[in-house]
Design an enzyme around this catalytic site. Structure first.
Site, PDB file in Angstrom:
ATOM      1  CD  GLU A  60      35.890  43.412  31.353  1.00  0.00           C
ATOM      2  OE1 GLU A  60      36.519  42.369  31.613  1.00  0.00           O
ATOM      3  OE2 GLU A  60      36.382  44.362  30.686  1.00  0.00           O
ATOM      4  CG  HIS A 129      43.390  42.113  38.959  1.00  0.00           C
ATOM      5  ND1 HIS A 129      44.243  43.134  38.626  1.00  0.00           N
ATOM      6  CD2 HIS A 129      43.240  41.366  37.830  1.00  0.00           C
ATOM      7  CE1 HIS A 129      44.605  43.013  37.352  1.00  0.00           C
ATOM      8  NE2 HIS A 129      44.006  41.941  36.849  1.00  0.00           N
TER       9      HIS A 129
END
Length: 324
Positions: A60, A129
């Site tokens: 990312e 998450h």
């Protein structure tokens, strides 16, 4: 109007904007050949090819940084995060670069990037998450934060976000991807910073964003049917910019307000809204502004317990009855 799934409404927005502007590109993990982890980008790689729909490495920091740099040079990247929780490794790129470059360059450099993906709990994927980052991101000047609750809103807001010259953080909810709403076939845009009154009422204002707006609507139905209480539901749609006028006008009419959000309570969006209401229209209030949030703990892995961690319609009903 046809009924369209939330994920398909986003897909339509991408396709329409890629048709309109050759500088719009999609990037992220598995967005191309795999059609996206949540099938939001299904079919777009086959139509637009590898130069417009790009699979990225699992990094990312790397691909968000690449998108930020590309946006400064005139590309309009739409970057998918498989979970917004993973943005934590790209905070430098988002906060120090994307959010600041227009100010640091004296207005000479824009950063028209959209960073999107699911930001929610409730899917039993564990604490790492399941973050709701909207409060944190809205705290950063230079970033715009959008949290659509319906397919109609998701499409209209996404098209506007792609055309915006500022970085837009687009927060979706995994639990909504398969839900259907009416979506017009003709093109439409929804301006950022314009709240939507999902239900009109006279006794109390329920303010929310994202999936919590749907929770508020369900609670309003229960309140009307079982308690003869008329609740107005305001869906912010975007947190920054914020439609303060819609909130203040509604609360001035109902004289009571509750904020519902799936994020944690400390330094939350609801805290900001509560402060704003009490500073600007305190004399209009007949009761304190209340908040309903996720339980202030890391997301619980157990499916049944996690359901209890997030706001439920009956939680809203109970809180409303405490001040009505």
């Amino acid at each position: 109007m046809p009924l369209i799934e939330y994920r398909d409404a986003l897909n339509q927005a991408f396709d329409e904007e890629m048709t309109r502007d050759e500088n719009v590109v999609l990037m992220g993990e598995e967005v191309a050949e795999y059609n996206g982890a949540y099938k939001v980008t299904k079919g777009l790689w086959k139509k637009w090819g590898s130069k417009r729909v790009v699979d990225t490495p699992i990094s990312e920091a790397g691909f968000i940084g690449m998108g930020v740099g590309a946006s400064m040079l005139g590309i309009r990247p739409v970057m998918e995060l498989m979970f917004w929780s993973f943005a934590a490794v790209a905070w430098d790129q988002i906060i120090n670069n994307a959010a600041q470059v227009r100010y640091m360059s004296g207005g000479l450099i824009n950063c028209p990037i959209v960073i999107r993906g699911p930001a929610n709990g409730g899917t039993n994927v564990g604490a790492t998450h399941s973050h709701n980052h909207e409060s944190f991101l809205a705290n950063i000047p230079g970033l715009k934060v959008v949290c659509p609750a319906t397919a109609y809103d998701a499409k209209g807001l996404m098209k506007t976000a792609i055309r915006d010259n500022d970085p837009v953080m687009f927060m979706e909810n995994t639990l909504l991807y398969g839900e259907k709403w009416e979506v017009p076939e003709e093109e439409y845009l929804i301006p950022l910073g314009k709240a939507d009154i999902k239900r009109e009422g006279t006794d109390i204002t329920l303010i929310a964003h994202g999936r919590a707006a749907l929770t508020a609507c369900t609670a309003a139905d229960i309140l009307a049917a079982e308690h003869n209480i008329s609740a107005e539901v305001i869906d912010l749609r975007s947190i920054r910019p914020l439609d303060e006028d819609a909130i203040l006008e509604s609360v001035s009419k109902t004289h009571r307000a509750i904020y519902i959000e799936e994020a944690k309570p400390f330094c939350g969006v609801g805290a900001q809204i509560s402060s704003m209401i009490m500073e600007k229209i305190f004399d209009e209030l007949d009761a304190p502004v209340l908040r309903i949030t996720s339980i202030d703990a890391p997301a619980i892995y157990s499916p049944e317990l996690e359901k209890r961690q997030l706001p439920r319609p009956l939680d809203v009903v109970e809180k409303v009855l405490s001040i009505c």
